[in-house]
Motif scaffolding. Structure first.
Motif, mmCIF file in Angstrom:
data_model
loop_
_atom_site.group_PDB
_atom_site.id
_atom_site.type_symbol
_atom_site.label_atom_id
_atom_site.label_comp_id
_atom_site.label_asym_id
_atom_site.label_seq_id
_atom_site.Cartn_x
_atom_site.Cartn_y
_atom_site.Cartn_z
ATOM 1 N N MET A 217 0.872 -14.361 -2.497
ATOM 2 C CA MET A 217 0.924 -14.372 -1.033
ATOM 3 C C MET A 217 0.568 -13.001 -0.467
ATOM 4 S SD MET A 217 4.228 -16.746 -0.147
ATOM 5 C CE MET A 217 4.307 -16.147 1.550
ATOM 6 N N LYS A 218 1.074 -11.937 -1.104
ATOM 7 C CA LYS A 218 0.777 -10.579 -0.637
ATOM 8 C C LYS A 218 -0.710 -10.270 -0.800
ATOM 9 C CE LYS A 218 5.295 -8.412 -1.273
ATOM 10 N NZ LYS A 218 6.068 -7.446 -2.053
ATOM 11 N N ILE A 219 -1.289 -10.666 -1.935
ATOM 12 C CA ILE A 219 -2.711 -10.423 -2.177
ATOM 13 C C ILE A 219 -3.549 -11.216 -1.179
ATOM 14 C CG2 ILE A 219 -4.590 -10.829 -3.815
ATOM 15 C CD1 ILE A 219 -2.497 -10.215 -6.045
ATOM 16 N N ASN A 220 -3.172 -12.472 -0.931
ATOM 17 C CA ASN A 220 -3.898 -13.295 0.036
ATOM 18 C C ASN A 220 -3.832 -12.686 1.427
ATOM 19 O OD1 ASN A 220 -4.757 -15.205 -1.778
ATOM 20 N ND2 ASN A 220 -3.141 -16.665 -1.351
ATOM 21 N N ALA A 221 -2.658 -12.216 1.826
ATOM 22 C CA ALA A 221 -2.492 -11.607 3.144
ATOM 23 C C ALA A 221 -3.341 -10.345 3.254
ATOM 24 C CB ALA A 221 -1.016 -11.282 3.394
ATOM 25 N N LEU A 222 -3.338 -9.534 2.198
ATOM 26 C CA LEU A 222 -4.124 -8.301 2.191
ATOM 27 C C LEU A 222 -5.611 -8.629 2.264
ATOM 28 C CD1 LEU A 222 -3.825 -5.196 1.866
ATOM 29 C CD2 LEU A 222 -4.289 -5.551 -0.564
ATOM 30 N N TYR A 223 -6.051 -9.611 1.490
ATOM 31 C CA TYR A 223 -7.458 -10.011 1.489
ATOM 32 C C TYR A 223 -7.877 -10.517 2.866
ATOM 33 C CZ TYR A 223 -11.633 -12.790 0.631
ATOM 34 O OH TYR A 223 -12.876 -13.325 0.696
ATOM 35 N N LEU A 224 -7.027 -11.349 3.477
ATOM 36 C CA LEU A 224 -7.342 -11.881 4.807
ATOM 37 C C LEU A 224 -7.446 -10.761 5.829
ATOM 38 C CD1 LEU A 224 -5.269 -15.176 5.220
ATOM 39 C CD2 LEU A 224 -7.734 -14.893 5.463
ATOM 40 N N THR A 225 -6.543 -9.780 5.750
ATOM 41 C CA THR A 225 -6.561 -8.653 6.687
ATOM 42 C C THR A 225 -7.850 -7.866 6.541
ATOM 43 O OG1 THR A 225 -4.151 -8.525 6.523
ATOM 44 C CG2 THR A 225 -5.281 -6.612 7.442
ATOM 45 N N VAL A 226 -8.211 -7.541 5.294
ATOM 46 C CA VAL A 226 -9.429 -6.766 5.046
ATOM 47 C C VAL A 226 -10.662 -7.564 5.457
ATOM 48 C CG1 VAL A 226 -10.855 -5.731 3.227
ATOM 49 C CG2 VAL A 226 -8.368 -5.414 3.208
ATOM 50 N N PHE A 227 -10.690 -8.846 5.092
ATOM 51 C CA PHE A 227 -11.833 -9.699 5.409
ATOM 52 C C PHE A 227 -12.020 -9.820 6.918
ATOM 53 C CE2 PHE A 227 -13.665 -13.953 6.195
ATOM 54 C CZ PHE A 227 -14.860 -13.807 5.517
ATOM 55 N N THR A 228 -10.915 -10.043 7.654
ATOM 56 C CA THR A 228 -10.977 -10.161 9.117
ATOM 57 C C THR A 228 -11.457 -8.861 9.733
ATOM 58 O OG1 THR A 228 -9.148 -11.745 9.039
ATOM 59 C CG2 THR A 228 -9.667 -10.781 11.179
ATOM 60 N N ALA A 229 -10.918 -7.743 9.276
ATOM 61 C CA ALA A 229 -11.321 -6.438 9.807
ATOM 62 C C ALA A 229 -12.801 -6.203 9.554
ATOM 63 C CB ALA A 229 -10.484 -5.333 9.163
ATOM 64 N N TYR A 230 -13.286 -6.579 8.371
ATOM 65 C CA TYR A 230 -14.698 -6.406 8.025
ATOM 66 C C TYR A 230 -15.578 -7.264 8.930
ATOM 67 C CZ TYR A 230 -19.078 -6.923 5.485
ATOM 68 O OH TYR A 230 -20.399 -6.974 5.147
ATOM 69 N N LYS A 231 -15.193 -8.530 9.137
ATOM 70 C CA LYS A 231 -15.980 -9.435 9.972
ATOM 71 C C LYS A 231 -16.014 -8.937 11.413
ATOM 72 C CE LYS A 231 -17.496 -13.084 8.839
ATOM 73 N NZ LYS A 231 -18.864 -13.440 8.380
ATOM 74 N N VAL A 232 -14.873 -8.492 11.936
ATOM 75 C CA VAL A 232 -14.804 -7.993 13.310
ATOM 76 C C VAL A 232 -15.691 -6.763 13.460
ATOM 77 C CG1 VAL A 232 -13.278 -6.895 15.007
ATOM 78 C CG2 VAL A 232 -12.530 -8.974 13.811
#
Length: 41
Positions: A15-30
């Protein structure tokens, strides 16, 4: 509190890895979108 942090369940870790990945991925896309619109504008 400390006992919970030291005891790592695989589910918690995933869950922590998924949350971290989602945060990084969202920041990258934005950032990518802002760069693209900045270039177009």
């Amino acid at each position: 509190m400390w006992a919970m942090q030291e005891h790592h369940c695989p589910e918690q870790l995933v869950m922590k890895i998924n949350a971290l990945y989602l945060t990084v991925f969202t920041a990258y896309k934005v950032e990518h979108l802002i760069n693209e619109t900045g270039i177009i504008s």
